[in-house]
Design an enzyme around this catalytic site. Structure first.
Site, mmCIF file in Angstrom:
data_model
loop_
_atom_site.group_PDB
_atom_site.id
_atom_site.type_symbol
_atom_site.label_atom_id
_atom_site.label_comp_id
_atom_site.label_asym_id
_atom_site.label_seq_id
_atom_site.Cartn_x
_atom_site.Cartn_y
_atom_site.Cartn_z
ATOM 1 N N GLU A 1 0.856 -1.194 0.000
ATOM 2 C CA GLU A 1 0.000 0.000 0.000
ATOM 3 C C GLU A 1 0.891 1.242 0.000
ATOM 4 O O GLU A 1 1.778 1.370 0.837
ATOM 5 C CB GLU A 1 -0.887 -0.021 1.260
ATOM 6 C CG GLU A 1 -1.762 1.216 1.377
ATOM 7 C CD GLU A 1 -2.728 1.116 2.552
ATOM 8 O OE1 GLU A 1 -3.412 0.085 2.709
ATOM 9 O OE2 GLU A 1 -2.789 2.098 3.322
ATOM 10 N N GLN B 1 -6.313 -3.396 9.627
ATOM 11 C CA GLN B 1 -5.504 -2.298 10.159
ATOM 12 C C GLN B 1 -4.208 -2.903 10.697
ATOM 13 O O GLN B 1 -4.153 -4.110 11.002
ATOM 14 C CB GLN B 1 -6.304 -1.593 11.277
ATOM 15 C CG GLN B 1 -5.665 -0.371 11.845
ATOM 16 C CD GLN B 1 -5.320 0.654 10.765
ATOM 17 O OE1 GLN B 1 -4.290 0.524 10.106
ATOM 18 N NE2 GLN B 1 -6.170 1.648 10.580
ATOM 19 N N LYS C 1 -20.438 -5.279 5.846
ATOM 20 C CA LYS C 1 -19.678 -4.941 4.630
ATOM 21 C C LYS C 1 -19.514 -6.176 3.747
ATOM 22 O O LYS C 1 -19.566 -6.085 2.526
ATOM 23 C CB LYS C 1 -18.303 -4.366 5.008
ATOM 24 C CG LYS C 1 -18.399 -3.059 5.782
ATOM 25 C CD LYS C 1 -17.076 -2.311 5.849
ATOM 26 C CE LYS C 1 -16.234 -2.678 7.032
ATOM 27 N NZ LYS C 1 -15.148 -1.709 7.295
ATOM 28 N N ALA D 1 -8.943 12.884 1.716
ATOM 29 C CA ALA D 1 -10.260 13.511 1.803
ATOM 30 C C ALA D 1 -10.428 14.650 0.793
ATOM 31 O O ALA D 1 -11.540 14.959 0.383
ATOM 32 C CB ALA D 1 -10.476 14.040 3.209
ATOM 33 N N GLY E 1 -13.629 6.274 5.438
ATOM 34 C CA GLY E 1 -12.727 7.417 5.600
ATOM 35 C C GLY E 1 -12.901 8.046 6.969
ATOM 36 O O GLY E 1 -13.868 7.766 7.687
ATOM 37 N N ASP E 2 -11.928 8.860 7.344
ATOM 38 C CA ASP E 2 -11.969 9.533 8.645
ATOM 39 C C ASP E 2 -12.624 10.899 8.500
ATOM 40 O O ASP E 2 -12.604 11.489 7.427
ATOM 41 C CB ASP E 2 -10.544 9.691 9.196
ATOM 42 C CG ASP E 2 -10.014 8.366 9.699
ATOM 43 O OD1 ASP E 2 -10.784 7.636 10.363
ATOM 44 O OD2 ASP E 2 -8.852 8.050 9.413
HETATM 45 P P1 FAD Z 1 -16.894 1.686 8.466
HETATM 46 O O1 FAD Z 1 -16.854 0.245 8.105
HETATM 47 O O2 FAD Z 1 -18.066 2.486 8.006
HETATM 48 O O3 FAD Z 1 -16.776 1.749 10.069
HETATM 49 C C1 FAD Z 1 -16.625 2.988 10.750
HETATM 50 C C2 FAD Z 1 -17.231 2.875 12.151
HETATM 51 O O4 FAD Z 1 -18.656 2.761 12.060
HETATM 52 C C3 FAD Z 1 -16.786 1.632 12.925
HETATM 53 O O5 FAD Z 1 -16.686 1.969 14.285
HETATM 54 C C4 FAD Z 1 -17.906 0.620 12.696
HETATM 55 O O6 FAD Z 1 -18.027 -0.310 13.758
HETATM 56 C C5 FAD Z 1 -19.130 1.520 12.566
HETATM 57 N N1 FAD Z 1 -20.095 1.036 11.567
HETATM 58 C C6 FAD Z 1 -19.803 0.479 10.354
HETATM 59 N N2 FAD Z 1 -20.936 0.240 9.667
HETATM 60 C C7 FAD Z 1 -21.956 0.662 10.446
HETATM 61 C C8 FAD Z 1 -23.368 0.716 10.260
HETATM 62 N N3 FAD Z 1 -23.946 0.277 9.138
HETATM 63 N N4 FAD Z 1 -24.120 1.238 11.275
HETATM 64 C C9 FAD Z 1 -23.549 1.696 12.419
HETATM 65 N N5 FAD Z 1 -22.208 1.672 12.642
HETATM 66 C C10 FAD Z 1 -21.422 1.174 11.660
HETATM 67 N N6 FAD Z 1 -8.757 6.158 5.160
HETATM 68 C C11 FAD Z 1 -8.695 7.053 4.150
HETATM 69 O O7 FAD Z 1 -9.150 8.195 4.314
HETATM 70 N N7 FAD Z 1 -8.134 6.746 2.933
HETATM 71 C C12 FAD Z 1 -7.618 5.515 2.696
HETATM 72 O O8 FAD Z 1 -7.125 5.259 1.592
HETATM 73 C C13 FAD Z 1 -7.646 4.539 3.745
HETATM 74 N N8 FAD Z 1 -7.147 3.291 3.554
HETATM 75 C C14 FAD Z 1 -7.246 2.349 4.552
HETATM 76 C C15 FAD Z 1 -6.766 1.045 4.323
HETATM 77 C C16 FAD Z 1 -6.859 0.064 5.313
HETATM 78 C C17 FAD Z 1 -6.343 -1.329 5.036
HETATM 79 C C18 FAD Z 1 -7.435 0.387 6.567
HETATM 80 C C19 FAD Z 1 -7.534 -0.657 7.647
HETATM 81 C C20 FAD Z 1 -7.909 1.679 6.813
HETATM 82 C C21 FAD Z 1 -7.828 2.681 5.811
HETATM 83 N N9 FAD Z 1 -8.306 3.978 6.009
HETATM 84 C C22 FAD Z 1 -8.241 4.906 4.981
HETATM 85 C C23 FAD Z 1 -8.849 4.390 7.317
HETATM 86 C C24 FAD Z 1 -10.385 4.287 7.390
HETATM 87 O O9 FAD Z 1 -10.969 5.166 6.465
HETATM 88 C C25 FAD Z 1 -10.785 4.659 8.812
HETATM 89 O O10 FAD Z 1 -10.385 3.670 9.708
HETATM 90 C C26 FAD Z 1 -12.251 5.039 9.010
HETATM 91 O O11 FAD Z 1 -12.380 5.675 10.281
HETATM 92 C C27 FAD Z 1 -13.221 3.863 8.988
HETATM 93 O O12 FAD Z 1 -13.360 3.375 7.719
HETATM 94 P P2 FAD Z 1 -14.182 1.994 7.464
HETATM 95 O O13 FAD Z 1 -14.230 1.786 6.018
HETATM 96 O O14 FAD Z 1 -13.651 0.919 8.319
HETATM 97 O O15 FAD Z 1 -15.615 2.470 8.006
#
Ligand code: FAD
Length: 307
Positions: free
Chosen positions: A27, A188, A177, A61, A118-119
C-alpha cells in the site's frame, strides 16, 4: 511482460483462489509534493522488483488528493504492468462522484477497489456524510457492487475501530460490509499477531467467510509507531517499544528493529495460514528489500488460501 504492456486484470477473488501462494500486496500513498513524487519514482521500480501481486493507493479527503490517487493508480499499472487497486472513501462523496471515479477506473482497466468510509476531516470529531452520500462503508460497498465490474476489499480492525463501542459490535459491522458484497478484508496494522488470530477466529464464528489479509507496518521509528498507533487505536507490545527505545535515536538501528519485528510477524502469519500479507510500505523500499527475501521461501512453500 515489458513495462507499458497491459497485463490481464484479475479481481480479488481470483487472487485468493485455492492453489495460489499467499497474496502479497503493497500500500502506497499519493505524494503531495514534487520531491515526494521523485522519492516514490525512485522507490517504485525497487518495490515492483519484489513482485507484489498488486499495489494499492490510498485516497485522501481532499479533491486534489483524489485526483492524485487516480493518477498514481493509472500510472503504476501503465508503466510497470503491475495490478493496482484504488482506495475510495465516502468522505465528501455523493453517489454521482463515486460513479465518476468508478468510470475513470474502468476506463483505465483498474478492476479492484478498497472501499472505506474514511476519517472525519481534520478538526471534526464525527463523520458526516454529504447529502445523498454514504454514512458507512457497507453502503459504499453495496453501491459499487450494484454497479458491477470491481473486486472489493474492505477494512477490518483486529483491535477494534476507534469509534466502535466494543470489539463484537465492530465485527458485526464488518459482517455488514461482507454481506454487502466485499470480496476480502484487509486489516488495520497490528504488532501482536494474537490480535489477528483472535479477530479471524471470531469473524469465522460470526459467519464471515472471505479472506482476511493481515496489514503489516514495518516500524521505522519510535515516534512513528507511537503516532500511528495513537491514531488507529492499535497497541504497541512492550518488547517492541523497549527495542525501539534502546535503538533510538539511531534511525538505522530503529529500522533494523522494524525489519526484524515485521519479519517475525510475517513468518508466523504465513505458517498459521494467513491468505496474504498487505504491507503499509509508506512509499519506501529499503525495509521491504530486507523483509521479502527472508519470508519469500515460506510464502512460496505454502500454497492455497488459509485464514
Ligand atoms: P466503516 O466500516 O463504516 O466503520 C466505521 C465505524 O462505524 C466503525 O466503528 C464501525 O463499527 C461503525 N459502523 C460500520 N458500519 C456501520 C453501520 N452500518 N451502522 C452503524 N455503525 C457502523 N482512510 C482514508 O481516508 N483513505 C484511505 O485510503 C484509507 N485506507 C485504509 C486502508 C486500510 C487497510 C485500513 C484498515 C484503513 C484505511 N483507512 C483509509 C482508514 C479508514 O478510512 C478509517 O479507519 C475510518 O475511520 C473507517 O473506515 P471503514 O471503512 O472501516 O468504516
Amino acid at each position: 511482460m515489458t513495462a507499458g504492456e497491459r497485463s490481464t486484470a484479475m479481481r480479488f477473488p481470483a487472487y485468493f483462489a485455492p492453489g495460489k501462494a499467499p497474496v502479497l500486496s503493497f500500500e502506497i500513498y499519493p505524494p503531495k509534493t514534487e520531491k515526494a513524487m521523485r522519492d516514490l519514482d525512485d522507490a517504485l521500480p525497487r518495490l515492483v522488483a519484489l513482485k507484489p501481486t498488486f499495489i494499492t493507493v490510498t485516497y485522501g479527503a481532499l479533491g486534489s488528493t483524489r485526483e492524485r490517487t487516480l493518477d498514481v493508480v493509472e500510472r503504476i499499472r501503465r508503466e510497470y504492468a503491475v495490478e493496482t487497486a484504488s482506495h475510495i472513501t465516502c468522505v465528501g462523496a455523493s453517489r454521482g462522484d463515486v460513479d465518476r471515479i468508478l468510470e475513470r477506473l474502468r476506463a483505465a482497466s483498474i478492476e479492484n477497489v478498497v472501499a472505506l468510509r474514511g476519517d472525519p476531516p481534520r478538526g471534526e470529531s464525527a463523520f458526516v456524510p454529504v447529502e445523498g452520500g454514504f454514512a458507512h462503508a457497507n453502503e459504499l460497498v453495496e453501491h459499487i457492487r450494484g454497479r458491477g465490474g470491481f473486486g472489493i476489499a474492505v477494512a477490518g480492525y483486529p483491535e477494534k475501530h476507534v469509534e466502535a463501542p466494543d470489539f463484537e459490535t465492530d465485527l458485526r459491522n464488518l459482517k455488514r460490509k461482507v454481506e454487502a458484497g466485499a470480496d476480502c478484508v484487509i486489516t488495520q496494522l497490528f504488532f501482536d499477531n494474537a490480535h489477528y488470530f483472535r479477530f479471524v477466529e471470531r469473524a469465522r464464528e460470526l459467519g464471515i467467510r472471505v479472506p482476511i489479509v493481515p496489514g503489516i507496518l514495518p516500524a521505522q521509528s519510535l515516534g512513528q509507531v507511537r503516532r500511528m498507533t495513537s491514531l488507529c487505536g492499535a497497541t504497541i507490545p512492550p518488547r517492541l517499544e523497549r527495542a525501539l527505545e534502546t535503538a533510538a535515536p539511531d534511525e538505522k538501528a530503529m529500522e533494523d528493529v522494524g525489519v526484524r519485528w515485521a519479519t517475525e510477524q510475517c513468518l508466523e502469519l504465513i505458517e498459521r495460514g494467513a491468505p496474504g500479507l498487505h504491507f503499509f510500505v509508506l512509499n519506501r523500499a529499503g525495509q521491504m528489500e530486507r523483509i521479502l527475501p527472508a519470508i519469500r521461501p515460506s510464502l512460496e512453500a505454502r500454497l492455497g488460501p488459509g485464514a
